[in-house]
Design an enzyme around this catalytic site. Structure first.
Site, short mmCIF file in Angstrom:
data_model
loop_
_atom_site.label_atom_id
_atom_site.label_comp_id
_atom_site.label_asym_id
_atom_site.label_seq_id
_atom_site.Cartn_x
_atom_site.Cartn_y
_atom_site.Cartn_z
CD GLN A 152 -2.95 1.11 2.43
OE1 GLN A 152 -2.22 1.60 3.60
NE2 GLN A 152 -3.91 0.62 2.48
CE1 TYR A 162 -2.37 9.12 7.35
CE2 TYR A 162 -3.67 7.09 6.80
CZ TYR A 162 -2.90 7.88 7.78
OH TYR A 162 -2.37 7.20 8.94
N GLY A 211 -7.77 -8.10 10.76
CA GLY A 211 -6.87 -7.46 11.24
C GLY A 211 -6.47 -7.63 12.82
NE ARG A 212 -9.36 -3.81 15.35
CZ ARG A 212 -10.43 -3.33 15.56
NH1 ARG A 212 -10.44 -2.26 16.64
NH2 ARG A 212 -11.16 -2.93 14.48
NE ARG A 248 -8.15 -0.41 3.59
CZ ARG A 248 -7.78 -0.59 5.07
NH1 ARG A 248 -6.90 -0.29 5.62
NH2 ARG A 248 -8.69 -1.73 5.69
#
Length: 332
Positions: free
Chosen positions: A101, A173, A314-315, A221
């Site tokens: 990414q 972002y 993910g987590r 994304r």
């Protein structure tokens, strides 16, 4: 029938199953964003056994001006290619695919991190979540330079042996700052309606594909909703994703905008599923859903009910490196 362990074949990026390790910053790089021993050991541990179909490597900065945090990985210069090769090789030898990414932080950073460089954004509007200094609005010439930065970074990713590249336009972002009406008040070609606000995205996609070739997978994304008043909505994203598909994006990775990787007021496993479900109604390319998924049964159900094609965990995998192994073995 089981779903999570099924291959993805109808895509440029073929995968042995539907499980994705999503990008999560480790802050383990050294020096000017170089690949460290700690990074290699981390991804080796997480990919061992090849139980994860796809690793999307944490966001890496395309230029020092766009560095988001200390310890962030860099794709900003050719000197890092050898380290990136070692990272790609580490994941490949364990049997998984790897996509990198690439990102520019825009106003989601500060001068301490960018070593005194200007804080920049689509417009001179303070970041609604991080509240750093008021950024300087980018000129058209500077936008062209950032497009080139993305193009050059994508080439480095390909040269390093990765299986694809992901353009980051989520979590507040820079590209998300162009996409969101909260931070894009431009009156030129890069502002206004959705098509104006994604012009920079389309130009980046075109530039990236020119340098990596048509056969190299390009993902994006998207912060598909800000979940804020006057921010981006799913209706905006239904317009945007159609254009991204036309431009040649191969897989769409759905997440939040200025709300980050959480969905306010939405609970349960796969809390962005209302976004992926709506997006899948208008595009035919595969979609990745990440967000609070911790159980195999939930992942299976999200794919089975057509809410997503690929599931990011993910987590749960961050906390338990054997999660993927146990998940795949439970489906045999």
């Amino acid at each position: 029938m089981t779903y999570l362990n099924q291959p993805l074949n109808d895509c440029k990026l073929t995968l042995n199953n539907r499980l994705v390790f999503p990008p999560m910053a480790t802050s383990k790089s050294e020096g000017n964003g170089e690949i460290s021993k700690g990074i290699l050991e981390y991804y080796d541990e997480k990919s061992r056994g090849g139980y994860v179909g796809l690793f999307i490597i944490e966001h890496s900065f395309i230029t020092p001006q766009g560095k988001a945090s200390k310890g962030q990985m860099s794709v900003a210069d050719d000197g890092n290619i050898e380290g990136l090769k070692k990272l790609a090789e580490t994941i490949h030898k364990n049997g998984s695919k790897a996509v990198m990414q690439i990102n520019h932080a825009g106003s989601a950073t500060n001068r301490d991190i960018t070593e005194g460089q200007d804080n920049v954004s689509a417009s001179a509007i303070i970041h609604p979540s991080m509240r750093f200094e008021v950024p300087r609005e980018l000129s058209k010439e500077e936008i062209k330079e950032i497009i080139k930065n993305f193009k050059d970074a994508a080439k480095r990713v390909k040269d390093a042996g990765f299986d694809g590249v992901e353009i980051h336009s989520a979590h507040g972002y820079l590209l998300n700052q162009f996409y969101s009406p909260l931070t894009n008040k431009r009156t030129d070609d890069y502002g206004g309606d959705v098509l104006g606000r994604i012009r920079i995205h389309l130009e980046i996609i075109k530039a990236v594909k020119e340098v990596v070739g048509e056969e190299f997978p390009v993902l994006l994304r998207l912060g598909s909703s800000d979940y804020r008043e006057d921010g981006t909505t799913i209706e905006d994203s239904k317009i945007a994703v159609l254009e991204f598909e036309k431009a040649g994006i191969d897989i769409l990775d759905v997440s939040g905008g200025f709300c980050g990787y959480m969905a306010p007021g939405r609970e349960g496993q796969g809390y962005f599923s209302e976004l992926t479900e709506a997006i899948k109604e208008v595009i035919s390319i595969p979609v990745i859903l990440t967000g609070g998924i911790t159980e195999v049964e939930a992942a299976e159900n999200l794919i089975a009910t057509g809410k997503t094609d690929l599931v990011g965990v993910g987590r749960a995998m961050l906390q338990d490196s054997l999660w993927a192994k146990n998940a795949m073995e439970s489906l045999k």
